[in-house]
Motif scaffolding. Sequence first.
Motif, PDB file in Angstrom:
ATOM      1  N   LEU A 118      -4.527   5.055   4.057  1.00  0.00           N
ATOM      2  CA  LEU A 118      -4.347   3.842   3.249  1.00  0.00           C
ATOM      3  C   LEU A 118      -4.040   2.631   4.133  1.00  0.00           C
ATOM      4  CD1 LEU A 118      -2.314   5.333   0.252  1.00  0.00           C
ATOM      5  CD2 LEU A 118      -4.680   4.480   0.196  1.00  0.00           C
ATOM      6  N   THR A 119      -3.230   2.839   5.158  1.00  0.00           N
ATOM      7  CA  THR A 119      -2.903   1.755   6.085  1.00  0.00           C
ATOM      8  C   THR A 119      -4.155   1.280   6.803  1.00  0.00           C
ATOM      9  OG1 THR A 119      -0.660   2.592   6.403  1.00  0.00           O
ATOM     10  CG2 THR A 119      -1.523   1.145   8.122  1.00  0.00           C
ATOM     11  N   VAL A 126     -10.589  -2.692   2.972  1.00  0.00           N
ATOM     12  CA  VAL A 126     -11.338  -1.843   2.041  1.00  0.00           C
ATOM     13  C   VAL A 126     -10.382  -1.339   0.984  1.00  0.00           C
ATOM     14  CG1 VAL A 126     -12.724   0.261   1.844  1.00  0.00           C
ATOM     15  CG2 VAL A 126     -12.878  -1.127   3.915  1.00  0.00           C
ATOM     16  N   SER A 127     -10.862  -1.332  -0.266  1.00  0.00           N
ATOM     17  CA  SER A 127     -10.047  -0.833  -1.376  1.00  0.00           C
ATOM     18  C   SER A 127     -10.095   0.688  -1.399  1.00  0.00           C
ATOM     19  CB  SER A 127     -10.576  -1.395  -2.689  1.00  0.00           C
ATOM     20  OG  SER A 127      -9.968  -0.739  -3.774  1.00  0.00           O
TER      21      SER A 127
END
Length: 130
Positions: A118-119, A126-127
């Motif tokens: 996620l980081t 980017v989602s």
Amino acid sequence: MREYYTITELTREFDVSTRTIRFYEDEGLIAPVRRGRTRLFRQSDRTLLRMILRGKRLGFSIAEIREIIQMYKEPPGEAGQLRAIIRRVEERRKELEQKRRDIDALLIELDNAEEACLTRMAELGVSPSS
């Protein structure tokens, strides 16, 4: 108290298949009376089946269950059987506690891997849901 039970009655009572009961019979854990092709189970077979299924729920192997049942029939008798059950329960508990620690450690690793992804996705702009 009844003298005999049919395999169908035991499958319903214990919610197991006839194949399961036949397996325990093949393993020598229970020994029903035979009248032709019909198996008739005594109260003692019913009690043994209850013990076998409880042992399986606790994670005991067929060999361990056989050993415990045999202890009841021969010296050291019930007291020895109870000591063996306590020992096996302690061993099983230790195994399960170790598995719990392993799962907890794996969950932490998964959380760390997810957070790192996620980081990095945030750094790339980017989602995570795309």
